[in-house]
Design a protein around this motif. Sequence first.
Motif, PDB file in Angstrom:
ATOM      1  N   UNK A 156      16.483  -7.330  36.541  1.00 64.31           N
ATOM      2  CA  UNK A 156      15.492  -7.981  37.397  1.00 64.31           C
ATOM      3  C   UNK A 156      14.463  -8.808  36.626  1.00 64.31           C
ATOM      4  N   UNK A 157      14.550  -8.845  35.296  1.00 62.83           N
ATOM      5  CA  UNK A 157      13.519  -9.512  34.525  1.00 62.83           C
ATOM      6  C   UNK A 157      13.486 -11.011  34.781  1.00 62.83           C
ATOM      7  N   UNK A 158      14.657 -11.618  34.973  1.00 64.12           N
ATOM      8  CA  UNK A 158      14.701 -13.056  35.222  1.00 64.12           C
ATOM      9  C   UNK A 158      13.978 -13.406  36.521  1.00 64.12           C
ATOM     10  N   UNK A 159      14.220 -12.627  37.576  1.00 62.50           N
ATOM     11  CA  UNK A 159      13.547 -12.891  38.851  1.00 62.50           C
ATOM     12  C   UNK A 159      12.044 -12.681  38.734  1.00 62.50           C
ATOM     13  N   UNK A 160      11.632 -11.633  38.002  1.00 66.22           N
ATOM     14  CA  UNK A 160      10.204 -11.413  37.792  1.00 66.22           C
ATOM     15  C   UNK A 160       9.581 -12.573  37.032  1.00 66.22           C
ATOM     16  N   UNK A 161      10.252 -13.021  35.973  1.00 69.06           N
ATOM     17  CA  UNK A 161       9.717 -14.120  35.171  1.00 69.06           C
ATOM     18  C   UNK A 161       9.698 -15.417  35.964  1.00 69.06           C
ATOM     19  N   UNK A 162      10.695 -15.621  36.814  1.00 67.72           N
ATOM     20  CA  UNK A 162      10.687 -16.802  37.678  1.00 67.72           C
ATOM     21  C   UNK A 162       9.480 -16.763  38.622  1.00 67.72           C
ATOM     22  N   UNK A 164      -9.220 -11.268  29.351  1.00 71.13           N
ATOM     23  CA  UNK A 164      -8.029 -11.745  30.040  1.00 71.13           C
ATOM     24  C   UNK A 164      -6.734 -11.277  29.381  1.00 71.13           C
ATOM     25  N   UNK A 165      -6.825 -10.269  28.537  1.00 71.63           N
ATOM     26  CA  UNK A 165      -5.618  -9.711  27.939  1.00 71.63           C
ATOM     27  C   UNK A 165      -4.739  -9.106  29.038  1.00 71.63           C
ATOM     28  N   UNK A 166      -3.446  -9.440  29.015  1.00 75.60           N
ATOM     29  CA  UNK A 166      -2.487  -8.971  30.018  1.00 75.60           C
ATOM     30  C   UNK A 166      -2.918  -9.343  31.438  1.00 75.60           C
ATOM     31  N   UNK A 167      -3.459 -10.535  31.578  1.00 70.23           N
ATOM     32  CA  UNK A 167      -3.828 -11.066  32.886  1.00 70.23           C
ATOM     33  C   UNK A 167      -3.100 -12.381  33.109  1.00 70.23           C
ATOM     34  N   UNK A 168      -2.612 -12.573  34.315  1.00 74.53           N
ATOM     35  CA  UNK A 168      -1.881 -13.802  34.606  1.00 74.53           C
ATOM     36  C   UNK A 168      -2.777 -15.031  34.522  1.00 74.53           C
ATOM     37  N   UNK A 220       5.668  -6.778  30.078  1.00 74.67           N
ATOM     38  CA  UNK A 220       6.905  -7.514  30.346  1.00 74.67           C
ATOM     39  C   UNK A 220       6.975  -8.007  31.786  1.00 74.67           C
ATOM     40  N   UNK A 221       6.316  -7.335  32.708  1.00 74.09           N
ATOM     41  CA  UNK A 221       6.325  -7.785  34.096  1.00 74.09           C
ATOM     42  C   UNK A 221       5.568  -9.096  34.288  1.00 74.09           C
ATOM     43  N   UNK A 222       4.721  -9.468  33.331  1.00 73.56           N
ATOM     44  CA  UNK A 222       3.944 -10.703  33.417  1.00 73.56           C
ATOM     45  C   UNK A 222       4.452 -11.782  32.470  1.00 73.56           C
ATOM     46  N   UNK A 223       5.584 -11.557  31.843  1.00 72.30           N
ATOM     47  CA  UNK A 223       6.134 -12.569  30.953  1.00 72.30           C
ATOM     48  C   UNK A 223       6.627 -13.769  31.750  1.00 72.30           C
ATOM     49  N   UNK A 224       6.280 -14.945  31.289  1.00 68.36           N
ATOM     50  CA  UNK A 224       6.750 -16.163  31.930  1.00 68.36           C
ATOM     51  C   UNK A 224       8.230 -16.367  31.637  1.00 68.36           C
ATOM     52  N   UNK A 275      19.885  -4.920  26.173  1.00 69.76           N
ATOM     53  CA  UNK A 275      19.407  -4.484  27.472  1.00 69.76           C
ATOM     54  C   UNK A 275      18.808  -5.702  28.168  1.00 69.76           C
ATOM     55  N   UNK A 276      19.543  -6.325  29.058  1.00 70.88           N
ATOM     56  CA  UNK A 276      19.099  -7.548  29.716  1.00 70.88           C
ATOM     57  C   UNK A 276      18.318  -7.243  30.960  1.00 70.88           C
ATOM     58  N   UNK A 277      16.980  -7.270  30.872  1.00 74.06           N
ATOM     59  CA  UNK A 277      16.145  -7.048  32.035  1.00 74.06           C
ATOM     60  C   UNK A 277      16.327  -5.671  32.632  1.00 74.06           C
ATOM     61  N   UNK A 278      16.668  -4.669  31.798  1.00 70.32           N
ATOM     62  CA  UNK A 278      16.796  -3.318  32.316  1.00 70.32           C
ATOM     63  C   UNK A 278      18.225  -2.879  32.557  1.00 70.32           C
ATOM     64  N   UNK A 279      19.197  -3.794  32.361  1.00 70.45           N
ATOM     65  CA  UNK A 279      20.591  -3.457  32.559  1.00 70.45           C
ATOM     66  C   UNK A 279      21.326  -3.548  31.227  1.00 70.45           C
ATOM     67  N   UNK A 280      22.062  -2.512  30.867  1.00 75.61           N
ATOM     68  CA  UNK A 280      22.755  -2.480  29.601  1.00 75.61           C
ATOM     69  C   UNK A 280      23.919  -3.461  29.588  1.00 75.61           C
TER      70      UNK A 280
END
Length: 297
Positions: free
Chosen positions: A73-79, A142-146, A226-230, A248-253
Amino acid sequence: MIAANKPRQSAGDRWFGVSVYLFIIMFALVCFIPFWMVFINSFAKESVLQTEGYKLWTTSVHLNAYQYVLAGKQVLKSYGVTLFVTIVGTVAAMLVTSTYAYVLSHRKVKYRNVLSFLTYFTMIFGAGLVGFYILMVSWLHLKDSIWAMILPYLLNPFYAFVLVAFFRNLPYEIYESATVDGVNDIRIFFRIMWPISTPALATVSLFYALQYWNDWWLSLLFIDNHDLHSLQMMIRQLMSSVSVSSYVGGGTQYTGQPPTEGVKLATVCLTIGPIVLLYPYVQKYFVKGLTIGSVKG
């Protein structure tokens, strides 16, 4: 009615026209072919890319590279993060930059020359990375702030001066007529100046959108979550890990040897797709920006 005879072109004029069209076609192909090769080879098999190289067409379609990139799901989160940063950042940046540029271009603003100098000064000298980091982390927290990926780009001095030059070319009589009717400065700007400045505003908006979309530097400096990574930051980490046999691609091995070359091509296709769609919409404003003021009447 007798139709007017069109003037006949000489042989030299015809050859010149043909040469111009041929040059434009060749230039368009030179620009298009690399994008086409990236797109079509992103579906090629990894072994084919390594042994035969890039081709203009592939005989078989494989989705291994896209499965690798889109795992989890990391790609969708980053999108989602990148879309939020691009949309909110572009709107906020245009609001700040356009209003500031209008102040710099206004004849009746007392300290506009001082403000212009201070704006120009920031284009030449900067506080450096250490001062910038202390300001964002220790003072603004603003550390770890969008918002750490939005606020630093709200006012670009060069884009501000572009709008200043445009606003100064607008007839000052428009402002005088509006003030006679009792309209205040805020309404003058948003109800009168803003609509007639659409070509310049659309152009600068595109520049801001590209800046926000392609940025990974601010995410690298201030974002550890990682949830806030662009999207660009996520792809940067993906490319640094692509040589590992198990990722491990976005949580999937993902097991086995990853498709190294295919992943590079697939990431390019995934990142440039949405932002490229802006160009056909903004293109008409580029044409208006080139032709505005060309006819005096």
